[in-house]
Design an enzyme around this catalytic site. Structure first.
Site, PDB file in Angstrom:
ATOM      1  N   LYS A   1     -34.272 -43.600 -25.454  1.00 54.23           N
ATOM      2  CA  LYS A   1     -33.998 -44.319 -26.703  1.00 54.23           C
ATOM      3  C   LYS A   1     -34.848 -43.666 -27.790  1.00 54.23           C
ATOM      4  CE  LYS A   1     -35.928 -47.535 -28.947  1.00 54.23           C
ATOM      5  NZ  LYS A   1     -35.771 -46.895 -30.256  1.00 54.23           N
TER       6      LYS A   1
ATOM      7  N   GLU B   1     -48.419 -44.529 -24.267  1.00 49.04           N
ATOM      8  CA  GLU B   1     -49.268 -43.762 -25.191  1.00 49.04           C
ATOM      9  C   GLU B   1     -49.216 -44.548 -26.493  1.00 49.04           C
ATOM     10  OE1 GLU B   1     -50.288 -41.956 -28.027  1.00 49.04           O
ATOM     11  OE2 GLU B   1     -48.820 -40.347 -27.767  1.00 49.04           O
TER      12      GLU B   1
ATOM     13  N   CYS C   1     -50.806 -40.241 -34.016  1.00 49.77           N
ATOM     14  CA  CYS C   1     -51.637 -41.210 -33.284  1.00 49.77           C
ATOM     15  C   CYS C   1     -53.039 -40.671 -32.990  1.00 49.77           C
ATOM     16  CB  CYS C   1     -50.948 -41.640 -32.003  1.00 49.77           C
ATOM     17  SG  CYS C   1     -50.520 -40.241 -30.975  1.00 49.77           S
TER      18      CYS C   1
ATOM     19  N   GLU D   1     -55.162 -48.662 -37.795  1.00 48.76           N
ATOM     20  CA  GLU D   1     -54.767 -47.256 -37.770  1.00 48.76           C
ATOM     21  C   GLU D   1     -54.112 -46.973 -39.131  1.00 48.76           C
ATOM     22  OE1 GLU D   1     -51.996 -46.501 -34.597  1.00 48.76           O
ATOM     23  OE2 GLU D   1     -52.654 -44.435 -34.378  1.00 48.76           O
TER      24      GLU D   1
END
Ligand code: SSN
Length: 480
Positions: free
Chosen positions: A174, A250, A284, A382
């Site tokens: 996906k 992750e 990330c 973040e």
């Protein structure tokens, strides 16, 4: 647009259209690039069934056969890297040169795991009973699913598909709603080089929640690999519990970049810029909290500010552009909120700090903040954008303590010259990855992944293939 622009789902080697479709737009211009097929749960199930059927013959291929097909796919990616890079830049916004670099990075996982396919081995173990021998073999997990993010539309897909295929698994992917075109182009190349129908299936969707749930709760799917937010990772982990589906996650990070007083300041500033502004900070493993030892803070900040001021922002198709637009309005709003709240809590904007409206609504000026503290939202969240947030510390212990003060544990970085300090700090940092005097830690041969709320498992490297393999123990008796 090139012939690699595909707009339908890719199931069993066929392009499968749907009545309902969603728009994919260019973040630099707002132009609609494609109306893409919108998979629902029924189509997801069809893709899972197809992957289950294809598994029967794919797992029986020899390692050499799988490796050769993966190498052909790698070569096709490299031959088409410019077209793939341009397509990626159009849907994601990163500069074309950087996008081509990501295609090379993505292809390197395919090349790497083509090699690893041929190194899947087993053991014969000693046994205390002389009439027995124990054989340990490694078998493919089975049908796998991958859910991937928009920030690396190529490499986050190949990092999952390549080890799955190398191990003898089939896969349903996906891709992200914002950037599905790169994944469909990869499927087209896989089909052209002869990867059998049904081994790779791609189902773009605007309904990530239902499709993700179907993938995570299907008893046929034996392994799910997800890259994305910690919040979604937690939901998938709960859903995978239903059938004890193997899981790799992750997830988010909050990477510290520590600069100690013995660092080479110029080199540390260069590495910070490379790390922080890769993909405009939408990575990330981007440095998020810049922790600088007080005695060198002014010198380091000056070096960083002058480099940040030299960065060129613009559409990814323009020459020599360092940063493209952010992915969407939500991303811009979040960054603006973090910067303004840091300012109102006492931080200073040294440069940047606003949207570059002359370029468009999604272009955010490369920004440096000083006087940032641990309590500010910008230190806790973040950032995922082009903002360098500088905080200071006095002693090595305080620097380490601040660096570890987060529930996340993906990437961390530090700059120092003293060898003893390098070992001390590397060992003290509670992270899956540590970059020492470098902001670049991502390579196909490196184990990539985090600890704590940053995830489970490792991708890439000689360890990455284990995520797609199960051990089988065969005890042979009656040999005495
Ligand atoms: O943002 C996700 C990972 C990027 C990388 O592989 O360095």
């Amino acid at each position: 647009m090139s012939s690699l622009t595909k707009k339908d789902c890719f199931i069993e080697g066929h392009w499968v259209p749907t009545d309902k479709r969603f728009s994919v737009t260019n973040p630099a211009t707002g132009e609609v690039l494609a109306e893409v097929a919108d998979a629902d749960e029924e189509l997801t199930q069809r893709a899972i069934n197809v992957a289950e059927t294809a598994l029967k013959s794919w797992r029986k291929k020899t390692a050499r056969e799988r490796a050769l097909l993966l190498r052909k796919w790698y070569e096709a990616m490299m031959e088409n890297k410019q077209a793939l890079g341009e397509l990626m830049s159009a849907e994601q916004g990163k500069p074309v040169a950087e996008a081509v670099g990501e295609v090379e990075y993505g292809a390197s996982f395919v090349d790497w795991f083509a090699g690893e396919a041929e190194r899947i081995d087993g053991d014969i173990l000693p046994n205390t009973d002389s009439s027995k021998r124990v054989m340990v073999t490694k078998e493919p997990v089975g049908v796998c699913a991958a859910i991937t993010p928009w920030n690396f539309p190529n490499a986050m897909i190949t990092r999952k598909i390549a080890p799955a295929l190398a191990a003898g698994c089939t896969i349903v992917v996906k891709p992200p709603q914002l950037t599905p075109l790169s994944s469909l182009a990869l499927a087209q190349l896989a089909s052209e080089v002869g990867i059998p129908d049904g081994v790779i299936n791609i189902i773009p969707t605007s309904d990530a929640k239902s499709v993700g749930k179907r993938l995570a709760t299907s008893p046929t799917v034996r392994k799910l690999s997800f890259t994305g937010s910690t919040g979604v990772g937690k939901i998938l982990m709960q859903q995978c519990a239903e059938h004890i589906t193997k899981l790799s996650l992750e997830l988010g990070g909050n990477a510290p970049f520590i600069v100690f007083d013995d660092a080479d300041i110029e080199q540390a500033a260069e590495q910070l810029i490379a790390c922080k502004f890769r993909n405009g900070g939408q990575t990330c493993v981007s440095a998020n909290r810049i922790l600088v030892q007080q005695s060198i803070a002014e010198k380091f900040t000056d070096a960083v500010v002058s480099k940040v001021k030299a960065l060129k922002v613009g559409p990814g198709t323009e020459d020599n552009v360092d940063l493209g637009p952010l992915i969407d309005q939500d991303a811009v709003d979040k960054i603006q909120r973090l910067v303004l709240s840091a300012k109102s809590d006492g931080a200073t904007i040294e440069t940047g700090g606003s949207v570059m409206t002359e370029l468009g609504d999604l272009f955010y000026a490369p920004t440096v903040l000083t006087g940032v503290t641990e309590e500010m939202d910008i230190s806790e969240e973040e950032i995922f954008g082009p903002v360098v947030a500088i905080n200071t510390f006095e002693s090595e212990e305080e620097g380490i303590e601040k660096a570890n003060n987060t529930p996340f544990g993906l990437a961390s970085y530090f700059a120092a010259k003293d060898t003893a300090r390098i070992f001390r700090v590397s060992e003290a940092l509670e992270y899956g990855m540590v970059g020492v005097n470098t902001g670049g830690i991502s390579h196909a041969y490196n184990p990539f992944g985090g600890i704590k709320e940053s995830g489970l498992g490792r991708e890439g490297s000689k360890y990455g293939i284990d995520e797609y393999l199960e051990l089988k123990t065969v005890t042979l008796g009656g040999l005495g």
